[in-house]
Design a protein around this motif. Structure first.
Motif, PDB file in Angstrom:
ATOM      1  N   ALA A 284       0.810  -1.214   0.000  1.00 43.43           N
ATOM      2  CA  ALA A 284       0.000   0.000   0.000  1.00 43.43           C
ATOM      3  C   ALA A 284       0.846   1.268   0.000  1.00 43.43           C
ATOM      4  O   ALA A 284       0.412   2.314  -0.489  1.00 43.43           O
ATOM      5  N   ASN A 285       2.066   1.179   0.532  1.00 44.85           N
ATOM      6  CA  ASN A 285       2.899   2.367   0.692  1.00 44.85           C
ATOM      7  C   ASN A 285       3.887   2.584  -0.445  1.00 44.85           C
ATOM      8  O   ASN A 285       4.504   3.643  -0.546  1.00 44.85           O
ATOM      9  N   ALA A 286       4.030   1.588  -1.328  1.00 41.45           N
ATOM     10  CA  ALA A 286       5.054   1.665  -2.374  1.00 41.45           C
ATOM     11  C   ALA A 286       4.731   2.703  -3.437  1.00 41.45           C
ATOM     12  O   ALA A 286       5.641   3.228  -4.092  1.00 41.45           O
ATOM     13  N   HIS A 287       3.464   3.011  -3.635  1.00 39.29           N
ATOM     14  CA  HIS A 287       3.017   3.977  -4.645  1.00 39.29           C
ATOM     15  C   HIS A 287       2.435   5.178  -3.909  1.00 39.29           C
ATOM     16  O   HIS A 287       1.555   5.035  -3.072  1.00 39.29           O
ATOM     17  N   LYS A 288       2.950   6.373  -4.228  1.00 38.14           N
ATOM     18  CA  LYS A 288       2.564   7.542  -3.461  1.00 38.14           C
ATOM     19  C   LYS A 288       1.133   8.007  -3.752  1.00 38.14           C
ATOM     20  O   LYS A 288       0.701   9.056  -3.253  1.00 38.14           O
ATOM     21  N   GLY A 289       0.398   7.206  -4.504  1.00 35.93           N
ATOM     22  CA  GLY A 289      -1.029   7.440  -4.604  1.00 35.93           C
ATOM     23  C   GLY A 289      -1.712   7.358  -3.254  1.00 35.93           C
ATOM     24  O   GLY A 289      -2.851   7.821  -3.096  1.00 35.93           O
ATOM     25  N   TYR A 290      -1.025   6.775  -2.237  1.00 34.72           N
ATOM     26  CA  TYR A 290      -1.598   6.749  -0.891  1.00 34.72           C
ATOM     27  C   TYR A 290      -1.879   8.163  -0.384  1.00 34.72           C
ATOM     28  O   TYR A 290      -2.746   8.366   0.473  1.00 34.72           O
ATOM     29  N   LEU A 291      -1.156   9.161  -0.923  1.00 33.55           N
ATOM     30  CA  LEU A 291      -1.419  10.546  -0.508  1.00 33.55           C
ATOM     31  C   LEU A 291      -2.831  10.976  -0.882  1.00 33.55           C
ATOM     32  O   LEU A 291      -3.498  11.697  -0.136  1.00 33.55           O
ATOM     33  N   GLU A 292      -3.279  10.542  -2.044  1.00 34.07           N
ATOM     34  CA  GLU A 292      -4.640  10.858  -2.466  1.00 34.07           C
ATOM     35  C   GLU A 292      -5.650  10.208  -1.522  1.00 34.07           C
ATOM     36  O   GLU A 292      -6.676  10.810  -1.169  1.00 34.07           O
TER      37      GLU A 292
ATOM     38  N   LYS B 219       7.963  14.483  -9.503  1.00 34.34           N
ATOM     39  CA  LYS B 219       8.654  13.250  -9.125  1.00 34.34           C
ATOM     40  C   LYS B 219       7.778  12.039  -9.423  1.00 34.34           C
ATOM     41  O   LYS B 219       6.544  12.145  -9.501  1.00 34.34           O
ATOM     42  N   PRO B 220       8.395  10.873  -9.545  1.00 32.16           N
ATOM     43  CA  PRO B 220       7.623   9.644  -9.758  1.00 32.16           C
ATOM     44  C   PRO B 220       6.813   9.290  -8.514  1.00 32.16           C
ATOM     45  O   PRO B 220       7.188   9.641  -7.393  1.00 32.16           O
ATOM     46  N   THR B 221       5.732   8.570  -8.716  1.00 37.53           N
ATOM     47  CA  THR B 221       4.944   8.113  -7.571  1.00 37.53           C
ATOM     48  C   THR B 221       5.563   6.899  -6.900  1.00 37.53           C
ATOM     49  O   THR B 221       5.201   6.574  -5.768  1.00 37.53           O
ATOM     50  N   VAL B 222       6.473   6.217  -7.570  1.00 39.09           N
ATOM     51  CA  VAL B 222       7.284   5.179  -6.941  1.00 39.09           C
ATOM     52  C   VAL B 222       8.701   5.725  -6.905  1.00 39.09           C
ATOM     53  O   VAL B 222       9.387   5.776  -7.926  1.00 39.09           O
ATOM     54  N   SER B 223       9.121   6.170  -5.737  1.00 37.70           N
ATOM     55  CA  SER B 223      10.385   6.900  -5.656  1.00 37.70           C
ATOM     56  C   SER B 223      10.955   6.756  -4.260  1.00 37.70           C
ATOM     57  O   SER B 223      10.231   6.524  -3.293  1.00 37.70           O
ATOM     58  N   ALA B 224      12.274   6.898  -4.166  1.00 33.00           N
ATOM     59  CA  ALA B 224      12.959   6.920  -2.878  1.00 33.00           C
ATOM     60  C   ALA B 224      14.124   7.890  -2.991  1.00 33.00           C
ATOM     61  O   ALA B 224      14.694   8.071  -4.065  1.00 33.00           O
ATOM     62  N   GLY B 225      14.460   8.522  -1.862  1.00 32.68           N
ATOM     63  CA  GLY B 225      15.520   9.517  -1.913  1.00 32.68           C
ATOM     64  C   GLY B 225      15.140  10.646  -2.854  1.00 32.68           C
ATOM     65  O   GLY B 225      14.022  11.148  -2.854  1.00 32.68           O
TER      66      GLY B 225
ATOM     67  N   GLN C  96       9.549  19.178 -19.915  1.00 31.26           N
ATOM     68  CA  GLN C  96      10.134  18.014 -20.572  1.00 31.26           C
ATOM     69  C   GLN C  96      10.344  16.880 -19.588  1.00 31.26           C
ATOM     70  O   GLN C  96      10.070  15.719 -19.891  1.00 31.26           O
ATOM     71  N   HIS C  97      10.837  17.222 -18.400  1.00 30.49           N
ATOM     72  CA  HIS C  97      11.053  16.210 -17.372  1.00 30.49           C
ATOM     73  C   HIS C  97       9.735  15.519 -17.022  1.00 30.49           C
ATOM     74  O   HIS C  97       9.674  14.285 -16.904  1.00 30.49           O
ATOM     75  N   LEU C  98       8.681  16.299 -16.876  1.00 33.46           N
ATOM     76  CA  LEU C  98       7.375  15.737 -16.543  1.00 33.46           C
ATOM     77  C   LEU C  98       6.916  14.739 -17.593  1.00 33.46           C
ATOM     78  O   LEU C  98       6.515  13.613 -17.281  1.00 33.46           O
ATOM     79  N   ASN C  99       6.980  15.128 -18.848  1.00 26.06           N
ATOM     80  CA  ASN C  99       6.474  14.240 -19.895  1.00 26.06           C
ATOM     81  C   ASN C  99       7.407  13.065 -20.176  1.00 26.06           C
ATOM     82  O   ASN C  99       6.939  11.992 -20.573  1.00 26.06           O
ATOM     83  N   ASP C 100       8.701  13.252 -19.925  1.00 24.67           N
ATOM     84  CA  ASP C 100       9.611  12.104 -20.008  1.00 24.67           C
ATOM     85  C   ASP C 100       9.250  11.057 -18.955  1.00 24.67           C
ATOM     86  O   ASP C 100       9.252   9.847 -19.235  1.00 24.67           O
ATOM     87  N   LEU C 101       8.958  11.512 -17.736  1.00 28.10           N
ATOM     88  CA  LEU C 101       8.564  10.587 -16.683  1.00 28.10           C
ATOM     89  C   LEU C 101       7.243   9.902 -17.014  1.00 28.10           C
ATOM     90  O   LEU C 101       7.087   8.686 -16.824  1.00 28.10           O
TER      91      LEU C 101
END
Length: 286
Positions: A89-97, A135-141, A157-162
């Protein structure tokens, strides 16, 4: 009694806070045969009945599917702390939603799905944002985490590359992290123990933290409310907060998989964690 502390074969960064070394020493002093074991080491037999505490498995973001499969395998053989359901449940930061829908105050965030095309400037105009974090929703550091402005072509560009390869968050940059700082609230075995002040951290930057700090009452209340539904399942947790323009605390992240716990900064937290692990291991051996 034996115990594995889960790490990874190639750490993405040095454990500058030295949580692992002092935790191993504390556990061994309490009679546990504790050792480090990499979750992604094919030589490790994860089918043995040996409990595992997840700590520095920081490369899981590069193989989430494989990591989650490992948690299932490890927990099938012996207790895993924190357990699989929490990790998943915690691996994807969609938990914030999910937290926001439950009424908790989070940093203002836009959630974007992999494959979408997004207009960063339009996001800024619609919400009145200028400085943002992408940032990615699966991220660390600081993995692929960029501070930018909504009208910067490099940010767009960074956003759409991600988005071409993963789900993404766009968050309003909270100005208070530049002075008051982001506060990491450490929770161990049912209790918040201490906090540290963290400096903002983006791609390629090292983490900078303060000595142990007391936790402000309003931050404590928010952290307790967020963890309350999960507390019975947790060995440890970290709740990172910042303050909005009115000075009210906001949830930045809730770290339940492999957070630094800043044990070196506050030895009573180290003792509390070691005692909690020993108690759990003894309960399993009865």
């Amino acid at each position: 009694m034996q115990l594995r502390i889960a790490t990874c074969q190639a750490l993405a960064e040095v454990d500058e806070d030295e949580d692992e070394d002092i935790l191993l020493e504390a556990l061994r002093a309490r009679g546990l045969a504790a050792r480090m074991a990499a979750w992604d080491d094919p030589r490790e037999n994860w089918d043995e009945h040996v409990p595992t505490v997840i700590r520095s498995t920081w490369n899981y973001i590069r193989d989430l599917e494989g990591f989650l499969a490992w948690t299932v395998r490890a927990e099938r053989a012996a207790p895993l702390w924190n357990p699989v359901a929490i990790v998943k449940a915690n691996a994807h930061k969609g938990y914030l939603e999910t937290l926001a829908r439950a009424g908790h105050a989070i940093v203002p965030t836009v959630f974007l799905t992999c494959g979408a095309r997004a207009d960063l400037a339009a996001i800024g105009r619609e919400r009145g944002w200028r400085d943002v974090v992408v940032k990615p929703t699966v991220s660390a550091g600081s993995f692929k985490t960029l501070r930018t402005t909504v009208d910067d072509p490099r940010g767009a560009q960074h956003l759409n590359d991600l988005l071409a390869e993963r789900d993404v968050l766009v968050q309003r940059y909270v100005d208070s992290v530049d002075d008051y700082g982001e506060r990491a609230l450490v929770w161990i075995d049912g209790q918040f123990t201490h906090a540290v002040r963290k400096s903002p951290r983006f791609i390629g930057q090292a983490e900078s933290v303060s000595e142990a700090l007391p936790i402000a009452p309003d931050e404590l209340a928010l952290g307790q409310a967020v963890l309350a539904p999960l507390a019975a399942q947790l060995l440890y947790a970290r709740v990172d907060v910042a303050r909005d323009d009115d000075g009210k605390p906001l949830i930045m992240e809730v770290e339940l998989i492999e957070p630094s716990l800043f044990l070196l900064q506050f030895p009573p937290a180290l003792d509390r964690l070691a005692d909690a692990i020993v108690r759990r291991c003894r309960a399993q051996s009865l």
